[in-house]
Design an enzyme around this catalytic site. Structure first.
Site, PDB file in Angstrom:
ATOM      1  N   GLU A 180      -6.229 -97.353 -78.764  1.00 33.28           N
ATOM      2  CA  GLU A 180      -7.294 -96.533 -78.183  1.00 33.28           C
ATOM      3  C   GLU A 180      -8.531 -97.356 -77.822  1.00 33.28           C
ATOM      4  O   GLU A 180      -9.149 -97.120 -76.772  1.00 33.28           O
ATOM      5  CB  GLU A 180      -7.673 -95.431 -79.165  1.00 33.28           C
ATOM      6  CG  GLU A 180      -8.760 -94.511 -78.658  1.00 33.28           C
ATOM      7  CD  GLU A 180      -9.083 -93.425 -79.676  1.00 33.28           C
ATOM      8  OE1 GLU A 180     -10.256 -93.023 -79.741  1.00 33.28           O
ATOM      9  OE2 GLU A 180      -8.177 -92.999 -80.410  1.00 33.28           O
ATOM     10  N   ASP A 181      -8.890 -98.310 -78.672  1.00 32.23           N
ATOM     11  CA  ASP A 181     -10.177 -98.987 -78.505  1.00 32.23           C
ATOM     12  C   ASP A 181     -10.071-100.445 -78.074  1.00 32.23           C
ATOM     13  O   ASP A 181     -11.094-101.105 -77.902  1.00 32.23           O
ATOM     14  CB  ASP A 181     -10.969 -98.931 -79.827  1.00 32.23           C
ATOM     15  CG  ASP A 181     -11.447 -97.522 -80.140  1.00 32.23           C
ATOM     16  OD1 ASP A 181     -11.514 -96.711 -79.209  1.00 32.23           O
ATOM     17  OD2 ASP A 181     -11.727 -97.240 -81.320  1.00 32.23           O
TER      18      ASP A 181
END
Length: 752
Positions: free
Chosen positions: A134-135
């Protein structure tokens, strides 16, 4: 994971040194014994709430993870954890949390939480990587190549959907995605719960309005999910953190109550615990007796319920034993040697809760009137009570033994989760899914009802027969026409109780439609969504009669004309007393049907005129070989009744003389039958067809307006042979939706 991450610098290409603990995948036992003591999650969480503390970075955090993991899994292979840490640290390098800590502290803290609960290596590996996709630039394909499909699935399950793609629907759709993934692997939700717990612990750096928004979602969705998965250690701390944010004044008051109680010199719980240890030592039952303090929300609830709190209200006593049988041995000793409060006894060992929880609950009273609650369980039960599905390790590994049996103990698909996955597919939009999910999770108690075939249905407390129908049949439940609960006929609005046996009565017509009234009695999302979807696609339908428009009964008396083959409904010559004449269905004149022959045997009183006409009473419509009697009425007509007719007793009480009558040789007869049924499409047509196939002629028919989905039909029929009556009644009972057919027995109006 979260919006707390910032990325002021691009991650460097070189990974930092891996902590020493991970390089030694198999450390000597002696070395492990010298390591620092395990971290008590409950103690740390409680200390954080009771007073300010310097959180700082987790010192040697990966070492704590390894120690906690080995405490539960001494032979675990630590190589996957080492490689996961290397990838996570290098990927998150340069990212900072809003609290000012390096971002890697977050996945490490999440992994530590799960390690303390006893999660196995695969779960811990995925938790270290849960934010990488996600990051950072790490892809799911990279995760699969380096760690396998299981880890890839878990990481994908907890990865949020992007707001850029989903807009306002991103949050509900993310939760939908996680729940669907949880349906195949409950470890997905375990990681999400630990992730939310750490974020809640560090939520103080957020704006107040954002704190409140996150706390409400935690309260409405994640805490109920933690409860249903049995992860009490996470659920209770989440409750306290939410309580502090959403109700700061009540929280502060509760904090003062706990602090004041802790400052007291005497502790009644400790005194009872000592007494209990002595009782169990004398009984030679090996057991640990521990004081289990209540968490903040629990103290708050007890205070609201009881008012002024006493010392024993701030905690419970927990008795841990080795074997199941010892639990009942402890119970017997406590109830014998101490003063039991019998009303507080509950056996969740024989009947576990739907979230795997097992314990004996009881209470004992002190001489001063204070009541001490006691929990009795084995060490294994305690592990499952605290960690729920996390304590099962890898529930999908071959040879895993479940701690309980049946659907409720299946960690791969608990009953409530199966129902949730079923209805979420039918939710038409994200808003409906999000609101329905919160409503569904608010129903935190479950009942089990039994089907006639021995199967079971898990339903939320307060569920009705409507809910049972949709739980068993899905959208085919539109054809449900009634139910039997514990062998007795019941309306679909009947509220079910735990242990009931439910037989659902289904119509055969594919055009069946649900009633709009069912929405008032539908408590499960599956039932509500299915009914609402049908009503949306059929405007004007579902008016509550349970009939389709072609068979609906309307008009002055609640009936209307319908032809069924050659049969037509005519005016009832013998309309029962009290029945409105306009509820009969009109038809063209027909040849007057003949009655069975009745001979006047020996008049008990002189007839008004010899050769007076004889007719059969419409209130009871006697047929051969019924026992009969007769009376003279106005006009000199001899009216014949069944001997047991209520009108007979009334006429005798008025002094009317009886007239002796007997059956003649003719077998033809007229009879009035009452059919009780549940409303459904084409019921009237099916009934009249069954009557026609038995050779009976319909003289008249009345249909009362439906009441609670039940319909009452009254038919006056001409039979060519009275011997056919039992066969006719059986044929009418066999019509789907009809649950009773009886001879008419109308009460005559009482005399003024």
């Amino acid at each position: 994971m979260s919006a707390e991450a910032t990325n002021p610098a691009t991650p460097g290409p070189v990974a930092p040194p891996v902590p020493q603990a991970l390089t030694a995948s198999v450390a000597p036992a002696a070395a492990r014994k010298k390591s620092r003591p395990r971290i008590d999650l409950r103690r740390l969480g409680r200390a954080a709430l009771l007073g300010p503390a310097v959180r700082g970075r987790l010192p040697d955090a990966i070492g704590h993870v390894v120690e906690a993991h080995r405490a539960h899994h001494p032979d675990a292979d630590l190589e996957p954890l080492r490689r996961a840490y290397v990838l996570a640290e290098s990927s998150h390098r340069g990212q900072m949390r809003k609290s000012g800590e390096p971002y890697i502290t977050h996945p490490l803290a999440v992994t530590l939480i799960l390690a303390e609960l006893g999660a196995e290596t695969t779960t811990l590996t995925a938790s270290l990587l849960h934010d990488t996709v996600e990051d950072t630039d790490v892809t799911l394909e990279q995760v699969r190549e380096q760690f396998g499909e299981e880890v890839r699935y878990l990481v994908d399950g907890v990865t949020k959907l992007e707001k850029v793609d989903y807009g306002a629907a991103a949050e509900p759709e993310t939760f939908r995605k996680m729940l669907v993934a949880t349906g195949s692997d409950v470890r997905v939700m375990s990681i999400k719960l630990a992730d939310r717990l750490h974020n809640m612990r560090t939520l103080g750096v957020m704006r107040p309005e954002k704190q409140a928004r996150i706390a409400k979602v935690t309260r409405d969705v994640l805490i109920p999910l933690a409860e249903r998965l049995g992860v009490q250690a996470l659920k209770t701390e989440l409750e306290d953190l939410v309580f502090a944010i959403l109700h700061p004044e009540e929280y502060e008051h509760t904090r003062e109550l706990i602090a004041d109680n802790a400052a007291r010199r005497s502790d009644p719980l400790a005194e009872v615990a000592d007494e209990m240890r002595a009782v169990l030592r004398e009984a030679d039952i090996p057991a640990e007796v521990l004081i289990r303090p209540r968490h903040f929300v629990s103290v708050h609830r007890v205070a609201r319920k009881r008012g002024r709190l006493r010392g024993t209200d701030f905690g419970r006593l927990l008795v841990l034993v080795n074997e199941d049988a010892d639990c009942y041995g402890v119970l017997g000793e406590l109830h014998t040697c101490m003063t039991p409060v019998v009303s507080e006894f509950k056996d969740f060992i024989a009947v576990p809760k739907f979230n795997l929880y097992q314990s004996l609950h009881t209470a004992v009273a002190r001489p001063d009137g204070q009541v001490v609650e006691v929990l009795i369980r084995t060490h294994q039960m305690h592990k499952v009570a605290e960690a729920g599905v996390v304590a099962l390790g890898n529930p999908y590994a071959p040879g895993t033994d479940d701690p309980a049996d049946g659907e409720r103990a299946d960690p791969t698909r608990p009953g409530w989760l199966s129902r949730l996955l079923d209805w979420q597919r039918a939710a038409p939009d994200p808003d409906t899914f999000w609101s329905t999910l919160r409503e569904d999770l608010a129903q935190d108690r479950e009942i089990t009802v039994f089907r006639p075939d021995g199967g079971t249905l898990g339903l939320p407390e307060g569920a009705t027969c409507v809910d049972a129908a949709y739980a068993q049949y899905g959208e085919d439940a539109h054809a449900c026409i009634g139910a039997r609960v514990n062998g007795r006929l019941a309306t679909l609005s009947t509220v079910l109780r735990d242990g009931d046996t439910v037989q659902l009565l289904m119509g055969q017509d594919p055009a069946s439609e649900p009633s709009r009234e069912w929405l008032e009695h539908a408590h499960t999302p599956a039932a509500r969504i299915a009914i609402q979807r049908w009503l949306t696609t059929h405007p004007g339908g579902g008016d509550g009669t349970g009939e389709t428009r072609g068979d609906r009964f309307e008009g002055a008396g609640g009936a209307r004309t319908e032809e069924a083959g050659a049969a037509r409904f005519g005016p009832a010559e013998d309309t029962p007393p009290g029945r409105p004449a306009d509820s009969a269905v009109e038809s063209s004149p027909a040849v007057r049907p003949r009655n069975a022959d009745v001979l006047v045997d020996r008049p008990g009183a002189p007839l008004d005129r010899p050769g007076a006409p004889v007719r059969l009473a419409g209130c009871c419509t006697p047929v051969p070989p019924d026992e009969i009697t007769a009376f003279t009425v106005r006009g000199g007509v001899v009216t014949v009744h069944r001997a047991g007719c209520a009108a007979v007793a009334q006429m005798k009480s008025r002094g009317r003389p009886e007239i002796g009558v007997r059956w003649g040789d003719s077998a033809e007869c007229r009879v009035t039958l009452v059919a009780e049924s549940f409303g459904r499409p084409h019921l009237l047509a099916d009934l009249t067809e069954a009557i026609a196939l038995e050779g009976a002629e319909i003289v008249s028919a009345t249909v009362e307006p439906p009441s609670q989905q039940q319909v009452r039909h009254t038919y006056t029929l001409q039979l060519p042979d009275s011997a056919r009556l039992p066969t006719l009644m059986r044929a009418m009972r066999d019509v789907p939706g009809v649950y009773d057919v009886s001879r008419a027995q109308h009460q005559p109006p009482s005399s003024p």
